[in-house]
Design a protein around this motif. Sequence first.
Motif, PDB file in Angstrom:
ATOM      1  N   THR A 307       0.840  -1.204   0.000  1.00 43.49           N
ATOM      2  CA  THR A 307       0.000   0.000   0.000  1.00 43.49           C
ATOM      3  C   THR A 307       0.872   1.250   0.000  1.00 43.49           C
ATOM      4  O   THR A 307       0.639   2.197  -0.767  1.00 43.49           O
ATOM      5  CB  THR A 307      -0.936   0.002   1.214  1.00 43.49           C
ATOM      6  OG1 THR A 307      -1.737  -1.177   1.200  1.00 43.49           O
ATOM      7  CG2 THR A 307      -1.840   1.226   1.192  1.00 43.49           C
ATOM      8  N   VAL A 328      -4.742   0.967  -5.295  1.00 42.31           N
ATOM      9  CA  VAL A 328      -5.318   0.659  -3.989  1.00 42.31           C
ATOM     10  C   VAL A 328      -6.755   1.161  -3.881  1.00 42.31           C
ATOM     11  O   VAL A 328      -7.588   0.541  -3.181  1.00 42.31           O
ATOM     12  CB  VAL A 328      -4.443   1.256  -2.867  1.00 42.31           C
ATOM     13  CG1 VAL A 328      -4.408   2.779  -2.933  1.00 42.31           C
ATOM     14  CG2 VAL A 328      -4.915   0.792  -1.500  1.00 42.31           C
ATOM     15  N   TYR A 335      -4.885  -5.237  -1.331  1.00 42.54           N
ATOM     16  CA  TYR A 335      -3.701  -4.653  -0.698  1.00 42.54           C
ATOM     17  C   TYR A 335      -3.622  -5.075   0.771  1.00 42.54           C
ATOM     18  O   TYR A 335      -2.551  -5.423   1.278  1.00 42.54           O
ATOM     19  CB  TYR A 335      -3.721  -3.131  -0.826  1.00 42.54           C
ATOM     20  CG  TYR A 335      -3.295  -2.624  -2.187  1.00 42.54           C
ATOM     21  CD1 TYR A 335      -2.020  -2.111  -2.388  1.00 42.54           C
ATOM     22  CD2 TYR A 335      -4.162  -2.676  -3.271  1.00 42.54           C
ATOM     23  CE1 TYR A 335      -1.618  -1.650  -3.638  1.00 42.54           C
ATOM     24  CE2 TYR A 335      -3.778  -2.216  -4.526  1.00 42.54           C
ATOM     25  CZ  TYR A 335      -2.500  -1.705  -4.705  1.00 42.54           C
ATOM     26  OH  TYR A 335      -2.106  -1.250  -5.944  1.00 42.54           O
TER      27      TYR A 335
END
Length: 419
Positions: A307, A328, A335
């Motif tokens: 992330t 993301v 993630y």
Amino acid sequence: MLPGARETDAVTEIVEPEPRPRSRWSPIRIPLLALAALLGIYTMLAQLLALMPVSWTVPVLRMGFVQLVVLGVGWVRDWLGSWNVVLAGAAVVAALFAVRVRGSWPSGSVVSMTAVGLVMCVVTSVGLAVSAHDATGTWLPFAPLPLVAAGRSPDQTVTYATIEGQPLRADLYLPPAGPDPAPLVVRIHGGGFSAGSRGPTPYNHWLAGHGYAVLDVDYRLADADHPRWNTEDADIGCALTWATAHAGKYHWDPNRVATFGGSAGGNLAINVAYKANAGRLRPSCGDVAAVPKIRAVVAVYPVVNLTASAGDSIDGERIARTYLGGPVADHPDRYAATDSARQVTPAAPPTLLFHGGGDHLVFASRTAEFADTLTAAGITNRYVELPYLDHGFDAEVLNTGTRVGREITLDWLERHDKP
């Protein structure tokens, strides 16, 4: 003589011709200056990148070509290791000799540049040597020639599974036969989850020589059409079930298993181990009951936080999007499923984290934060950061970083993978 003329003394002045000036760009001076300049530019750039905090370079790491150059320079610098000082010294000597042949402003500037580069080289070399001593307790001698690869061929290659028509293979590095089954290290290669393969490394045969069987595994890789965020760890689980089933044949102990990986492989080494010990790993082949408990983890410059890494650099973003299928914002669940901090449970095994402080792809600060998470959760861990080293510093040759990696890896396994 004519009338009125006066006789004078004749004076003959002999004027010698001026010496012909020596050519400013002599055949000797040109190659000397060119060599000194090239070595000086490399040394200055490489050492500046090593000494500069990685956080200062974040803006330029968002540009693909620039990040490629930065990583390439760092890889060459780390590959050469201690021999950077030799190159920097050679640059100074070449520049000084060029000044002797014909002093001028360009050659004087090259001398200054190479001298500064040599000083920077000495600073980073001494700093790295001191940090290596702190990590291992020993002073490491001058590194061997950089052209000598530190890996050796495996003892055997096997196909541990065939999934979706794709054979998955593994290399075996076997220790000398002994009365007791050997502990097993499952090594997981890096490559940004979409490249790389098993193969000789400075660790595999060396660990085998110290009594550890090594299973170096391949797994299905991600591409634009196949994000593998939920299958790569499953393929490693498949290899673990194969290892359990063949423990008797190869004389290794299925109750003494460690995972070891670098970069993307470091992420998988951590996540597979943590999921296996928590009973949450679902292998892509074999019986889930055959997944062994993992006794120890070694992760080198691991991608523990996809992330965050996706926002750190353009290459980090590319890796995350390929592996996870998009940004993301589109896949927060994916993630979360691959970030290592989310996998921590009380059953997580002792974990060694090893990182270069000058990593311009996977920032060392992310791994340090993960180590803090483990400490807060009560998980035995050790975080070792060597200054100045960039991503992949221990992949090929026996430089200082590799020597430290070997020593702390063996120490960790002997501490936490005993019967």
